[in-house]
Write an enzyme that holds these catalytic residues in place. Structure first.
Site, PDB file in Angstrom:
ATOM      1  N   CYS A 126      10.075   3.833  47.745  1.00 16.77           N
ATOM      2  CA  CYS A 126      10.649   2.907  48.738  1.00 16.77           C
ATOM      3  C   CYS A 126      10.122   3.276  50.106  1.00 16.77           C
ATOM      4  CB  CYS A 126      12.172   2.902  48.687  1.00 16.77           C
ATOM      5  SG  CYS A 126      12.925   4.539  48.750  1.00 16.77           S
ATOM      6  N   SER A 127      10.932   3.946  50.902  1.00 17.36           N
ATOM      7  CA  SER A 127      10.444   4.305  52.227  1.00 17.36           C
ATOM      8  C   SER A 127      11.116   5.585  52.709  1.00 17.36           C
ATOM      9  CB  SER A 127      10.688   3.168  53.214  1.00 17.36           C
ATOM     10  OG  SER A 127      12.067   2.867  53.249  1.00 17.36           O
ATOM     11  N   CYS A 128      11.289   6.557  51.838  1.00 19.12           N
ATOM     12  CA  CYS A 128      11.887   7.821  52.245  1.00 19.12           C
ATOM     13  C   CYS A 128      11.004   8.466  53.314  1.00 19.12           C
ATOM     14  CB  CYS A 128      12.018   8.763  51.046  1.00 19.12           C
ATOM     15  SG  CYS A 128      13.159   8.138  49.817  1.00 19.12           S
ATOM     16  N   CYS A 155       5.851   7.418  50.578  1.00 16.43           N
ATOM     17  CA  CYS A 155       6.960   7.304  49.629  1.00 16.43           C
ATOM     18  C   CYS A 155       6.610   6.129  48.732  1.00 16.43           C
ATOM     19  CB  CYS A 155       8.295   7.059  50.324  1.00 16.43           C
ATOM     20  SG  CYS A 155       9.618   6.728  49.145  1.00 16.43           S
TER      21      CYS A 155
END
Lengths: 200, 104
Positions: A101-103, A98
């Site tokens: 961000c941090s999906c 991702c």
């Protein structure tokens, strides 16, 4: 004086304030942590992978509409708006990132590993995937095409790893135990199992 | 694996995802507040993207500090809490004697 880090103290203070205000209970926080560390976890994803390895019809469904499968199985954890499963073969290797961000597909993979959120991984896996994968222990031949999938709030990706050699006699449950979280992010290739009696 | 045994969550196929226990508490708070309708997960995600996006120095990147800042900023926006309270209580907690709460 306390030996705790300033950040640990700030977190403790925040939790106390929110509990005091009646916005939160410590138990609610405990429950979330337990849910994500024990019950959700990458085991859900591993079960999907193992079943796809033994059931061609299921595999077809998983690769065309994983979202419905996850919904029908009722995995806890939510946050899989749309899940897309991409298949690794001897010609194509898929990896997931991702960049924004941090999906991450929590419902099937649990909590993301620390490096998944690292800016170095997030930028480099796109710029130089072959190099990054090699550094992570995945050496791919130049004939193998690499596809990097950028997760978003709307679409989360999971990799269907190649079934390792030497696993013909394993049942679905035994296969699920072989499937690691990293292989479902696409930064690990599963190695064959050693047959008891043959391995030294 | 660093910090193995200190928090060691029992994950079947994974490994330790939190470096320190406070990180899991902060994560748990955000999810629990969301589940209780204090904000939507999308709102939180947007705030987190802002926090992470505003970070430029790769040298000391700490994901959960951004996560914490995103949570407190969002709570302030929602007028559920003020940072002043946090500062005051943090100072009080920091002044506690060593070994005050080793309940684990």
């Amino acid at each position: 004086m306390s030996e705790e880090s300033p950040q640990a103290i700030r977190a403790e203070a925040l939790e106390s304030i929110l509990i005091e205000k009646g916005l939160l209970t410590a138990k609610a926080v405990d429950d979330v942590i337990a849910l994500y560390s024990e019950r959700v976890g990458p085991l859900n994803g591993a079960r999907l992978v193992a079943r796809a390895w033994v059931d061609p019809q299921f595999k077809k469904q998983l690769l065309t509409d994983a979202t419905s499968i996850v919904e029908s199985l009722g995995f806890e954890g939510g946050q899989v708006e749309k899940l897309v499963v991409v298949e690794n073969t001897d010609k194509v290797h898929n990896a997931v990132v991702c960049t924004l961000c941090s999906c991450y597909p929590w419902a099937v993979l649990g909590l993301p590993p620390k490096w998944y959120k690292d800016p170095a991984y997030r930028s480099r896996i796109v710029m130089e995937p072959r190099q990054v994968l090699a550094e992570m222990g995945v050496g791919l031949g130049s004939n193998v095409e690499i596809q990097v999938w950028d997760s978003s709030a709307e679409i989360r990706y999971m990799v269907l790893p190649v079934r390792p050699p030497g696993t013909q006699n394993l049942n679905e449950e035994q296969l699920a135990e072989l499937v690691t979280r990293d292989s479902m992010i696409g930064v690990e290739v599963l190695v064959g199992v050693e047959v008891p009696g043959e391995a030294s | 694996m660093e910090l193995k045994g200190l928090i060691a969550p029992p994950m079947a196929n994974g490994d330790v995802v939190f470096d320190e226990p406070w990180q899991s508490r902060v994560f748990g708070m955000a999810r629990a507040l969301c589940e209780q309708g204090m904000f939507t997960w999308d709102e939180f995600r947007e705030q987190l993207i802002l926090q992470i996006g505003s970070f430029t120095d790769d040298g000391d990147y700490q994901y959960f500090i951004h996560f914490f800042d995103a949570l407190t900023l969002l709570l302030e926006k929602k007028q559920l809490f003020s940072k002043d309270e946090l500062v005051v209580l943090s100072e009080q907690l920091a002044a506690r004697p060593h070994g005050h709460d080793h309940s684990h």
